[in-house]
Design a protein around this motif. Structure first.
Motif, PDB file in Angstrom:
ATOM      1  N   PRO A 166       0.828  -1.218   0.000  1.00  0.00           N
ATOM      2  CA  PRO A 166       0.000   0.000   0.000  1.00  0.00           C
ATOM      3  C   PRO A 166       0.855   1.258   0.000  1.00  0.00           C
ATOM      4  O   PRO A 166       2.027   1.242   0.409  1.00  0.00           O
ATOM      5  CB  PRO A 166      -0.805  -0.131   1.297  1.00  0.00           C
ATOM      6  CG  PRO A 166       0.071  -0.945   2.194  1.00  0.00           C
ATOM      7  CD  PRO A 166       0.777  -1.922   1.296  1.00  0.00           C
ATOM      8  N   ASP A 167       0.276   2.353  -0.439  1.00  0.00           N
ATOM      9  CA  ASP A 167       0.962   3.641  -0.385  1.00  0.00           C
ATOM     10  C   ASP A 167       0.948   4.217   1.029  1.00  0.00           C
ATOM     11  O   ASP A 167       1.876   4.930   1.417  1.00  0.00           O
ATOM     12  CB  ASP A 167       0.294   4.629  -1.347  1.00  0.00           C
ATOM     13  CG  ASP A 167       0.366   4.156  -2.786  1.00  0.00           C
ATOM     14  OD1 ASP A 167       1.455   4.238  -3.377  1.00  0.00           O
ATOM     15  OD2 ASP A 167      -0.657   3.685  -3.306  1.00  0.00           O
ATOM     16  N   LEU A 168      -0.106   3.915   1.776  1.00  0.00           N
ATOM     17  CA  LEU A 168      -0.245   4.428   3.141  1.00  0.00           C
ATOM     18  C   LEU A 168      -0.626   3.295   4.070  1.00  0.00           C
ATOM     19  O   LEU A 168      -1.554   2.538   3.790  1.00  0.00           O
ATOM     20  CB  LEU A 168      -1.306   5.529   3.190  1.00  0.00           C
ATOM     21  CG  LEU A 168      -1.677   6.075   4.581  1.00  0.00           C
ATOM     22  CD1 LEU A 168      -0.482   6.760   5.224  1.00  0.00           C
ATOM     23  CD2 LEU A 168      -2.860   7.040   4.497  1.00  0.00           C
ATOM     24  N   LEU A 169       0.101   3.174   5.173  1.00  0.00           N
ATOM     25  CA  LEU A 169      -0.193   2.180   6.213  1.00  0.00           C
ATOM     26  C   LEU A 169      -0.476   2.906   7.511  1.00  0.00           C
ATOM     27  O   LEU A 169       0.330   3.725   7.965  1.00  0.00           O
ATOM     28  CB  LEU A 169       0.991   1.224   6.404  1.00  0.00           C
ATOM     29  CG  LEU A 169       0.912   0.313   7.631  1.00  0.00           C
ATOM     30  CD1 LEU A 169      -0.185  -0.737   7.458  1.00  0.00           C
ATOM     31  CD2 LEU A 169       2.245  -0.358   7.911  1.00  0.00           C
ATOM     32  N   ILE A 170      -1.629   2.618   8.121  1.00  0.00           N
ATOM     33  CA  ILE A 170      -1.995   3.184   9.417  1.00  0.00           C
ATOM     34  C   ILE A 170      -2.112   2.043  10.414  1.00  0.00           C
ATOM     35  O   ILE A 170      -2.874   1.097  10.193  1.00  0.00           O
ATOM     36  CB  ILE A 170      -3.319   3.966   9.328  1.00  0.00           C
ATOM     37  CG1 ILE A 170      -3.160   5.166   8.389  1.00  0.00           C
ATOM     38  CG2 ILE A 170      -3.776   4.421  10.712  1.00  0.00           C
ATOM     39  CD1 ILE A 170      -4.434   5.949   8.175  1.00  0.00           C
ATOM     40  N   VAL A 171      -1.355   2.118  11.504  1.00  0.00           N
ATOM     41  CA  VAL A 171      -1.361   1.097  12.545  1.00  0.00           C
ATOM     42  C   VAL A 171      -1.989   1.700  13.795  1.00  0.00           C
ATOM     43  O   VAL A 171      -1.431   2.605  14.413  1.00  0.00           O
ATOM     44  CB  VAL A 171       0.065   0.599  12.851  1.00  0.00           C
ATOM     45  CG1 VAL A 171       0.028  -0.455  13.958  1.00  0.00           C
ATOM     46  CG2 VAL A 171       0.713   0.034  11.595  1.00  0.00           C
ATOM     47  N   ASP A 172      -3.148   1.194  14.169  1.00  0.00           N
ATOM     48  CA  ASP A 172      -3.923   1.741  15.284  1.00  0.00           C
ATOM     49  C   ASP A 172      -4.235   0.621  16.296  1.00  0.00           C
ATOM     50  O   ASP A 172      -5.210  -0.111  16.133  1.00  0.00           O
ATOM     51  CB  ASP A 172      -5.217   2.351  14.734  1.00  0.00           C
ATOM     52  CG  ASP A 172      -6.021   3.111  15.782  1.00  0.00           C
ATOM     53  OD1 ASP A 172      -5.485   3.334  16.881  1.00  0.00           O
ATOM     54  OD2 ASP A 172      -7.178   3.460  15.488  1.00  0.00           O
ATOM     55  N   VAL A 207       8.018   1.853  -0.591  1.00  0.00           N
ATOM     56  CA  VAL A 207       7.530   3.227  -0.764  1.00  0.00           C
ATOM     57  C   VAL A 207       6.285   3.476   0.089  1.00  0.00           C
ATOM     58  O   VAL A 207       5.529   4.416  -0.169  1.00  0.00           O
ATOM     59  CB  VAL A 207       7.215   3.515  -2.247  1.00  0.00           C
ATOM     60  CG1 VAL A 207       8.480   3.494  -3.075  1.00  0.00           C
ATOM     61  CG2 VAL A 207       6.207   2.513  -2.806  1.00  0.00           C
ATOM     62  N   THR A 208       6.076   2.666   1.113  1.00  0.00           N
ATOM     63  CA  THR A 208       4.894   2.817   1.965  1.00  0.00           C
ATOM     64  C   THR A 208       5.152   3.839   3.059  1.00  0.00           C
ATOM     65  O   THR A 208       6.186   3.800   3.731  1.00  0.00           O
ATOM     66  CB  THR A 208       4.516   1.464   2.601  1.00  0.00           C
ATOM     67  OG1 THR A 208       4.234   0.516   1.574  1.00  0.00           O
ATOM     68  CG2 THR A 208       3.293   1.607   3.489  1.00  0.00           C
ATOM     69  N   THR A 209       4.217   4.747   3.229  1.00  0.00           N
ATOM     70  CA  THR A 209       4.268   5.700   4.333  1.00  0.00           C
ATOM     71  C   THR A 209       3.555   5.091   5.535  1.00  0.00           C
ATOM     72  O   THR A 209       2.393   4.691   5.436  1.00  0.00           O
ATOM     73  CB  THR A 209       3.595   7.025   3.954  1.00  0.00           C
ATOM     74  OG1 THR A 209       4.226   7.558   2.794  1.00  0.00           O
ATOM     75  CG2 THR A 209       3.691   8.025   5.092  1.00  0.00           C
ATOM     76  N   ALA A 210       4.245   5.013   6.661  1.00  0.00           N
ATOM     77  CA  ALA A 210       3.692   4.393   7.870  1.00  0.00           C
ATOM     78  C   ALA A 210       3.253   5.468   8.859  1.00  0.00           C
ATOM     79  O   ALA A 210       3.999   6.412   9.133  1.00  0.00           O
ATOM     80  CB  ALA A 210       4.721   3.482   8.528  1.00  0.00           C
TER      81      ALA A 210
END
Length: 298
Positions: A166-172, A207-210
């Motif tokens: 993914p281009d964007l990864l959000i870990v919550d 290239v994933t933004t975490a």
């Protein structure tokens, strides 16, 4: 069987000590050493995603294509971050429970997905139906918005490899995930360090933004080892009173833009809206029927 070796780890800086001490010798904080079991010799697993020996290349030959920053969907947030979201970077967001961190990040993920990029929302606290219900209320459902509900970082790392990353990864949140390479319960110093390290390393190889969500202590500081703040490129904090509609987003650290930036949000039914002119907005609540009004700073 060999005897299990025990060690003490500082919850502030992550320093280790073979003996308990009242004060950490590294960061000088008091009563921060916690007992953890050290792994047995030879039992340490190879990090997931390890690709063998690292090869050094000339810096001038580094490929820049595909690493251009992209927007969050909120122009004001892009402005305070400096360059929006930088591929391969890591961002840490802190805030009290219920302050609106998950709402703001789900809005961001939906906006990124609507722009044609792929966003992956990983939750260790909510189930998939709960995430979908909140996304539906915010109006951000999209085919490019993916979600995973898990408490194991090993379920996430394979999704960050290859062309399908993914281009964007959000870990919550980072405190709810566990790693097999560390001992202890979710949220302790060893687990938080291991989870964050594996996720950040995997994202920087591609290239994933975490974006990592972190809990805060009663004092308002980010929970977990202070090492977590040094591992990421940007640290932001969402503050405010849960009984009020306004939220303050502060930029505490930023490698791609200015520090100490401030953004004011207003909580509405569709999520968080940016207050474009906070000074005029707050002054608009004064009583026009009064004979005189003085504005002071207290």
């Amino acid at each position: 069987m060999s005897k299990i070796r025990e060690t003490y780890v500082c919850t502030e800086c992550g320093a280790k000590s073979s003996l308990w001490r009242g004060q950490c010798l590294s960061c000088k904080a008091w009563n921060t050493l916690e007992l953890v079991a050290a792994p047995a010799e030879g039992s340490r697993k190879r990090p997931v995603g390890s690709l063998g020996p690292v090869k050094a290349i000339p810096l001038a030959h580094v490929e820049e294509h595909g690493h251009e920053p992209f927007g969050t969907g909120l122009d004001a947030l892009d402005r305070v971050l400096g360059r929006g979201l930088v591929p391969g970077s890591a961002l840490l967001m802190g805030g009290e429970p219920g302050i609106g961190k998950s709402t703001l990040l789900l809005q961001m993920a939906g906006a990124v997905a609507a722009s044609g990029r792929v966003a992956l929302y990983v939750s260790g606290e909510e189930s998939l139906p709960q995430i979908k219900d909140r996304a539906n209320r915010l109006g951000v459902l999209h085919d490019n918005l993916l979600a995973v509900s898990t408490s194991r970082v090993e379920d996430v790392l394979p999704l960050l490899e290859g062309d399908a990353a993914p281009d964007l990864l959000i870990v919550d949140s980072v405190q709810t995930l566990t790693s097999e390479s560390a001992d202890g319960l979710p949220g302790n110093v060893s687990q938080v360090r291991a989870v964050a390290t594996e996720i950040v390393d995997a994202c920087k190889r591609g290239v994933t933004t975490a974006v990592l969500v972190g809990h805060v202590t009663k004092d308002g500081a980010l929970a977990g080892p202070r090492l977590l703040e040094h591992m990421v490129d940007t640290v932001i904090s969402l503050e405010g009173d849960r009984r009020q509609m306004f939220r303050l987003l502060r930029v505490l650290k930023n490698r791609f833009g200015p520090n100490q930036e401030l953004l004011v949000f207003q909580m509405v039914r569709q999520g968080l809206e940016v207050v474009e002119d906070p000074a005029t907005y707050f002054l608009g609540a004064r009583d026009a029927s009064l004979s005189g009004t003085a504005v002071v700073m207290a």
